[in-house]
Design an enzyme around this catalytic site. Structure first.
Site, PDB file in Angstrom:
ATOM      1  N   HIS A  63       0.940  -1.197   0.071  1.00  0.00           N
ATOM      2  CA  HIS A  63       0.043   0.098  -0.044  1.00  0.00           C
ATOM      3  C   HIS A  63       0.883   1.432  -0.104  1.00  0.00           C
ATOM      4  O   HIS A  63       1.476   1.773   1.026  1.00  0.00           O
ATOM      5  CB  HIS A  63      -0.860  -0.121   1.235  1.00  0.00           C
ATOM      6  CG  HIS A  63      -2.106  -1.033   1.004  1.00  0.00           C
ATOM      7  ND1 HIS A  63      -2.156  -2.429   1.489  1.00  0.00           N
ATOM      8  CD2 HIS A  63      -3.335  -0.861   0.693  1.00  0.00           C
ATOM      9  CE1 HIS A  63      -3.069  -2.813   0.951  1.00  0.00           C
ATOM     10  NE2 HIS A  63      -4.075  -1.994   0.531  1.00  0.00           N
ATOM     11  N   LEU A 155     -10.986  -2.186   9.612  1.00  0.00           N
ATOM     12  CA  LEU A 155     -10.937  -0.878   9.635  1.00  0.00           C
ATOM     13  C   LEU A 155     -12.326  -0.492  10.577  1.00  0.00           C
ATOM     14  O   LEU A 155     -13.095  -1.069  10.972  1.00  0.00           O
ATOM     15  CB  LEU A 155     -11.432  -0.319   8.154  1.00  0.00           C
ATOM     16  CG  LEU A 155     -10.329  -0.644   7.337  1.00  0.00           C
ATOM     17  CD1 LEU A 155     -10.854  -0.386   5.951  1.00  0.00           C
ATOM     18  CD2 LEU A 155      -9.082   0.415   7.584  1.00  0.00           C
ATOM     19  N   ASP A 194     -10.830   7.340   5.075  1.00  0.00           N
ATOM     20  CA  ASP A 194     -12.425   7.274   4.801  1.00  0.00           C
ATOM     21  C   ASP A 194     -13.135   5.898   5.776  1.00  0.00           C
ATOM     22  O   ASP A 194     -14.423   6.068   6.370  1.00  0.00           O
ATOM     23  CB  ASP A 194     -12.652   7.206   3.409  1.00  0.00           C
ATOM     24  CG  ASP A 194     -12.413   8.462   2.826  1.00  0.00           C
ATOM     25  OD1 ASP A 194     -13.414   9.343   2.757  1.00  0.00           O
ATOM     26  OD2 ASP A 194     -11.491   8.524   2.171  1.00  0.00           O
ATOM     27  N   ASN A 224      -8.267  11.956   1.657  1.00  0.00           N
ATOM     28  CA  ASN A 224      -7.721  11.967   0.096  1.00  0.00           C
ATOM     29  C   ASN A 224      -8.924  11.608  -0.648  1.00  0.00           C
ATOM     30  O   ASN A 224      -8.530  11.491  -1.901  1.00  0.00           O
ATOM     31  CB  ASN A 224      -6.556  10.982   0.166  1.00  0.00           C
ATOM     32  CG  ASN A 224      -7.061   9.483   0.300  1.00  0.00           C
ATOM     33  OD1 ASN A 224      -7.969   9.085   0.385  1.00  0.00           O
ATOM     34  ND2 ASN A 224      -6.057   8.683   1.090  1.00  0.00           N
ATOM     35  N   HIS A 289      -3.769   2.938  -4.719  1.00  0.00           N
ATOM     36  CA  HIS A 289      -4.465   2.579  -3.201  1.00  0.00           C
ATOM     37  C   HIS A 289      -3.423   1.367  -2.621  1.00  0.00           C
ATOM     38  O   HIS A 289      -2.733   1.487  -1.702  1.00  0.00           O
ATOM     39  CB  HIS A 289      -5.748   2.119  -3.266  1.00  0.00           C
ATOM     40  CG  HIS A 289      -6.259   1.440  -1.545  1.00  0.00           C
ATOM     41  ND1 HIS A 289      -6.481   2.368  -0.775  1.00  0.00           N
ATOM     42  CD2 HIS A 289      -6.511   0.453  -1.252  1.00  0.00           C
ATOM     43  CE1 HIS A 289      -6.734   1.672   0.386  1.00  0.00           C
ATOM     44  NE2 HIS A 289      -6.897   0.306  -0.133  1.00  0.00           N
ATOM     45  N   GLU A 449     -22.785  -2.167  21.210  1.00  0.00           N
ATOM     46  CA  GLU A 449     -21.966  -3.299  21.952  1.00  0.00           C
ATOM     47  C   GLU A 449     -20.466  -3.455  21.106  1.00  0.00           C
ATOM     48  O   GLU A 449     -19.522  -3.852  21.664  1.00  0.00           O
ATOM     49  CB  GLU A 449     -22.878  -4.608  21.603  1.00  0.00           C
ATOM     50  CG  GLU A 449     -24.109  -4.630  22.385  1.00  0.00           C
ATOM     51  CD  GLU A 449     -25.248  -3.846  21.571  1.00  0.00           C
ATOM     52  OE1 GLU A 449     -24.826  -3.375  20.436  1.00  0.00           O
ATOM     53  OE2 GLU A 449     -26.208  -3.928  22.088  1.00  0.00           O
ATOM     54  N   PHE A 477     -25.619 -10.494  21.655  1.00  0.00           N
ATOM     55  CA  PHE A 477     -25.037  -9.224  21.038  1.00  0.00           C
ATOM     56  C   PHE A 477     -23.614  -9.333  21.010  1.00  0.00           C
ATOM     57  O   PHE A 477     -22.675  -8.392  20.446  1.00  0.00           O
ATOM     58  CB  PHE A 477     -25.429  -7.825  21.678  1.00  0.00           C
ATOM     59  CG  PHE A 477     -26.888  -7.692  21.783  1.00  0.00           C
ATOM     60  CD1 PHE A 477     -27.547  -7.652  20.485  1.00  0.00           C
ATOM     61  CD2 PHE A 477     -27.716  -7.794  22.955  1.00  0.00           C
ATOM     62  CE1 PHE A 477     -28.813  -7.446  20.473  1.00  0.00           C
ATOM     63  CE2 PHE A 477     -29.028  -7.439  22.618  1.00  0.00           C
ATOM     64  CZ  PHE A 477     -29.594  -7.425  21.548  1.00  0.00           C
TER      65      PHE A 477
END
Lengths: 730, 730
Positions: A63, A155, A194, A224, A289, A449, A477
């Site tokens: 990357h 992410l 993002d 970006n 990317h 949670e 949960f």
């Protein structure tokens, strides 16, 4: 789009004047942090970018895009803003830095090299994406490596971790700091892309950071505008600054030069426009990317920066010189902190001793006195969530290491301890009459949670052992939170998850709340204890196991409904072995082994009675609260517990799918479909959990084995309630 | 706080003038929807509230608080705003209503009764929280019951489903409507509480609804400011209206009487302040959230409303009369729609025929021609994500039933089909140059895996069979999305999840991206197919199984790395049975059975060769892409495939934990820890996936069994790579 280059002065200024709490506004410890010339910055960033391009090119992948765009931010942070010591990355009062967009890890690794983290050699950097085992430069930052606070990659997780790290600082500061003695005052910096602002776990965490007014947290958005699918607009056109303001953040908008900042009583959101793949031909597109740039393009990039395209992996001395004062700056900061702690310990010996213990990552020695002894256990029917509550209450009331959280289920999870103080911003007392302050150790996470567990990872990772955070919610949960709990297991973070309302005994809330199949996930997940105690005594064992597992998270799975107690049979020592012989017959003879688990133990024990009374069949019963702990035992122990399988059948009784029990059993009384909206008892009846319905099936099995031998059961697992089927929603 | 009562006129006005798109602004179909008098509304709501109080009181529990507070909203929706037909709840062009705060289900059930849904009798209402099997009034709304669009309960899911329902309308309208022929123009109404706006899946979905400008969606916030833990402020102090505006919603603020509404080109967020437990002594507190009020308090509530406290479960005739015209109104709406469709089919016979097929929930008959035949399969090494891409591409390009989504992984998941059009608001062409429109069937969900899958449930539930939605992301992110996929399985919703980058072959992304243990969850979850094909031919079988499973979601688990193809061994028919004999020796003789799964088949086949060549040991190989499909086969078939277990050992080879394979195997070559950041091949090597390392262990096992008999393996499962341990993060 303007490159971030010219904006370097602004981030530095913003970070130092807007993002830091007042106590940190001035350059720390009197060090001179005057900015270098623009030309020097240009030079450093060009060399940095060329180096990144070379690293990705060597293996033809990796990357490159984000690191190229984030160069200026890195110089601002590592040279001018962050407090840290490259010679001792674990210096306790260091600023924590989290790279939530973990795929941009080359950026972090390269800055670590430049500022003088010794283990981060050029050879290590070149091991990125190579076959080198135990490289310090894996594809995402990993907590095991020096200078990395948390493992990121999935992410949104890192952002939540950063909130936890900031909470940890706030809690320690409020607990231990005294006037003139700021022994904890570090910042948390979190870089996000993002994705972290799109993922739900990130959004939940931001809401909490804003609510708690964590002004020691600065979230830096590498804006970006490009994701894998192209322009970020393709799936997101919201007004992020307005949204962040609504969420309770100061927003510093670097591109617009917005100076409308309210103060430093809130967390800061720094929205910095960058260009992905800055300097490359395809800069600003998704093409840069997650790929190498190509040999020719790397050369072009170097030429455009005035560098020699034939120099590879080249960092000239003047660039090293630019960062050369940082190790000594860090050392002197650390020494000053050590002196400050020494003064503090002298003035506050008791508090200071406790603080030292926490810094050392240790808990008080006498914690076990808060676990009730066998003789103190109830004999009447008691829900295991209540038995657990007794222990949580005693531990949390008396030991500052425990932070107890709930996802809005205080009345149900029984974790609210005596004299608890809520973790809240003291400002909210005035703003909306909320009690609490940052020394509080009861945390209202709201109905979030996933954020609860991901933030908990930050609490655990602040300094291993300083906190043993607890969470509480319904077990179902833990499917919302699974990605975060998995990250705890992956990182070896100790924490205790109080998961109530397990099994089908939750009753009228119905199938959406009955956690069918969730246990299978946690039983298969590496490095985690999923413990389902059958009564209060086994609950005690579960807590001891959880506290002793310093490198492992634990999920304690508890009933909503009352459970029969088995003082004559159950044992904490047995529970701590994961599985043990619960009820044996006189002389040890038997015809069948029944495995009872958690709240279903009552059906195993009643079936045993029924088999004896009606058919004269002798059953022995195993309790099996934790398959993982059982697997840690010696082969001899395991075979001793399971040995009857060599000749007699074994039947497991649990209100979950049978998956995984085949290792220990030949047949199951299980729930191989989703649950049912009925009162607790009726739900069990509906699924056939009743001794008079189980016993005849066990009898048939015993007779079949007597007739045809045990061999018939190999490869022919019997599901008394039928297999998991498709095409049926219930 | 002002009760919602006086505000009834405002919600009705807001809903009819602000939330509806212009085409629906005027009362539909010329019906007179003039408001009744305030007194009459008061009377209806009082009776409604007394009835709710009685229902919860009868079993001493249940959720009364929210329904009491939401009475006025219900009258506004059911009497004045929503288009529906109580006599035919499945009327195709009906407005969809989703109760995302599903615990408030009594509210929905009672209004269904009042407006004349025949199955919803008084007796049914009284079965709430009772032991009545198959009650139409379970603790949360369930899709199986008439008039319920989706099963809700796990908070936030319903809101995401509503976004999917609104997308479905938009897509059908853009595909089939023609000038003067609006055959699809329904609205979606979604009621939410605090929780849905705190949960990440809700927040992700709202971002997408705003981005897509779904002006046929109205989210109604029952803003009662109370959660289980007390005031909602305890964990949330954000500015929700500002946040919703930033997210792209029209915000209509009923309490403030805000009229600053931009238009109706966006979705609407209606923020209505209500009082939880309105009319009860503890109104406005958490005490009325999830409990009965108490006998005395129910009486007081009735008295305060001027009702007789001795009347129980009493709905006087005048209250029924208030709603009495609704069934005939619904019928005439439905008849008008049928006439409109008839006119449309006459004018557009081809399109009309396709529309009729979609309305009937059917797919074109000849879909199977888009699945490549065995002779068209590749023989060279091919990643299964690529083999799957070929099929997705052909299906989606040619059949309007398929909607294909991605969580920002278009370049990786191979699902972007030829001539695809993005699903986007056409307004975004002007606003930011984005191509696409609502007829588009390629959906960019952003980095929001949970919302992707939860929205997909709404697409599937719009009308079963009208859509077969697909999603795509890395398999590890199915842990983010698991709670939503579970809801699909629970509801029997057909959908296909393309889950790429399974196993440890993902390589350098490292342990955070290697989905250890995720498969165990999906294999244990009821009513779902988790299929791991080993080559392109098995991929074809996986798609056929997925398309034929009309009441079941399917996860197709695919490799990033290239896979050896086995045209001589693999078979789609075998794959569709879940497990089958892959490689047999001449004459059928063998010493050991190896189970190969997905991308690990190559190790099973190579080990077979190695065993033969080095030791003269004959191995037979089973392929096992789907344990669930295998379990659906007859016992005879299963024993035929597994029969060697009666005398010869079986070894499974899969790069996941062994959990669950004990049913079919005696030993495993597995990954019982988290993964490793290394290139694909090196990762496999690291974990011992190499024939020369597997074969000696298999040989030892075979020899042990020859010596000591097969019985020694009962209860003594062998893990060649060691067991799952604790205290080790790697």
């Amino acid at each position: 789009m303007a490159p971030a280059l010219e904006l370097l002065e602004k981030p530095v200024q913003s970070l130092r004047t807007k993002a830091l709490p007042s106590a940190r506004n001035e350059p720390a410890l009197g060090l001179d942090l005057k900015l270098e010339s623009t030309e020097r910055h240009q030079r450093v960033m060009s060399v940095f970018r060329a180096f990144i391009a070379d690293l990705c090119q060597q293996f033809g992948e990796g990357h490159a895009g984000s690191p190229l765009g984030m160069a200026a931010i890195g110089v601002a942070l590592y040279k001018y803003v962050m407090r840290y010591s490259p010679g001792n990355c674990n210096y306790f009062n260091r600023d924590r830095f989290v790279l939530s967009n973990g795929h941009a890890c080359l950026w972090q690794y390269t800055f670590m090299h430049l500022v003088g983290v010794e283990s981060m050699t050029l050879d290590q950097l070149r091991s990125y994406h190579s076959a080198k085992l135990d490289s310090l430069c894996p594809g995402h930052p990993e907590i095991e490596n020096e200078g990395v606070e948390v493992t990121t990659g999935p992410l949104g997780q890192g952002l939540a971790n950063a909130v936890g790290l900031a909470m940890a600082s706030k809690n320690l500061a409020a607990t231990y700091n005294r006037p003139g003695h700021e022994v904890v005052d570090n910042m948390t910096w979190c870089m996000v892309g993002d994705a972290c602002l799109q993922e739900g776990v990130g959004l939940e965490s931001l809401s909490l950071a804003g609510h708690w007014r964590l002004n020691n947290l600065c979230v830096i958005f590498d804006n970006n505008s490009v994701t894998c699918d192209g322009t970020a607009d393709v799936a997101n056109t919201e007004d992020i600054n307005m949204k962040m303001r609504a969420t309770g953040f100061n927003v510093v908008d670097v591109y617009n030069g917005d100076t409308d900042v309210a103060g430093n009583d809130k967390p800061t959101f720094l929205n910095i426009r960058t260009v992905i793949g800055f300097g490359a031909y395809n800069a600003g597109t998704a093409d840069v990317h997650g790929a190498a740039l190509g040999v020719g393009e790397v050369a072009n990039l170097k030429r455009s920066f005035g560098l020699d395209p034939n120099d590879h992996f080249h960092i000239p001395q003047d660039v090293y010189d630019f960062f050369s004062e940082i190790p000594s700056r860090g050392r002197s900061e650390e020494i000053d902190w050590q002196k400050a702690v020494a003064r503090y310990r002298k003035e506050y010996p008791d508090l200071g001793a406790e603080f030292a213990l926490r810094v050392a990552g240790k808990m008080v020695q006498d914690w076990s006195k808060y676990i009730p002894g066998k003789e103190q256990q109830p004999s009447a029917v008691t829900a295991s969530r209540k038995s657990a509550g007794v222990i949580t209450n005693a531990l949390a009331e008396n030991i500052n290491s425990f932070l107890v959280g709930t996802a809005d289920l205080t009345p149900s999870c029984n974790v609210a301890f005596n004299n608890k103080v809520d973790f809240q911003s003291p400002d909210l007392q005035t703003a909306c009459g909320l009690d609490g302050n940052y020394s509080g150790r009861y945390i209202h996470y709201g109905i979030r949670e996933h954020a609860m567990c991901a933030i908990t990872n930050g609490l655990s990772a602040f300094n291993k052992g300083t906190f043993i955070p607890m969470t509480s919610t319904y077990f179902v949960f833990h499917l919302y939170a699974a990605a975060a709990v998995r990250m705890a297991a992956l990182q070896g973070l100790q924490q205790i998850h109080i998961a109530t309302h397990d099994s089908i005994g939750v009753g009228e809330n119905g199938p959406t709340h009955q956690p069918i199949a969730v246990a299978a996930l946690y039983r298969a997940m590496p490095n985690i204890l999923y413990i389902r105690p059958c009564d209060a005594e086994e609950v005690a064992g579960a807590y001891i196991s959880a506290i002793e597992a310093t490198e492992t998270p634990t999920v304690i799975s508890l009933s909503r409904q009352g459970l029969v107690q088995y003082p004559e049979y159950s044992s904490r020592e047995g529970a701590m072995k994961g599985g043990y012989v619960f009820a044996e017959n006189e002389g040890g003879g038997f015809d069948v082994t029944l495995i009872g688990v958690g709240s279903e133990m009552v059906f195993a024990m009643k079936t045993r009675e029924f088999l004896q009374a009606e058919y004269g069949i002798r059953a022995r019963v195993l309790s099996f609260p934790c398959t993982r702990l059982f697997e840690q035992q010696s082969r001899e122990y395991k075979l001793e517990v399971l040995k009857p399988r060599a000749e007699k059948p074994t039947v497991v009784i649990e209100a979950y799918p049978s998956n995984g029990w085949e290792r220990y059993a030949d047949a199951s009384v299980a729930v191989n479909s989703f649950g049912k909206s009925l009162p607790s008892k009726d739900t069990y009846d509906y699924f056939g959990f009743a001794p008079e319905r189980i016993a005849p099936k066990v009898k048939d099995l015993v007779e079949e084995v007597r007739r045809d031998g045990i061999g018939i059961l190999r490869g022919d697992f019997r599901e008394f309630n039928g297999p998991l089927r498709i095409g049926l929603s219930h």
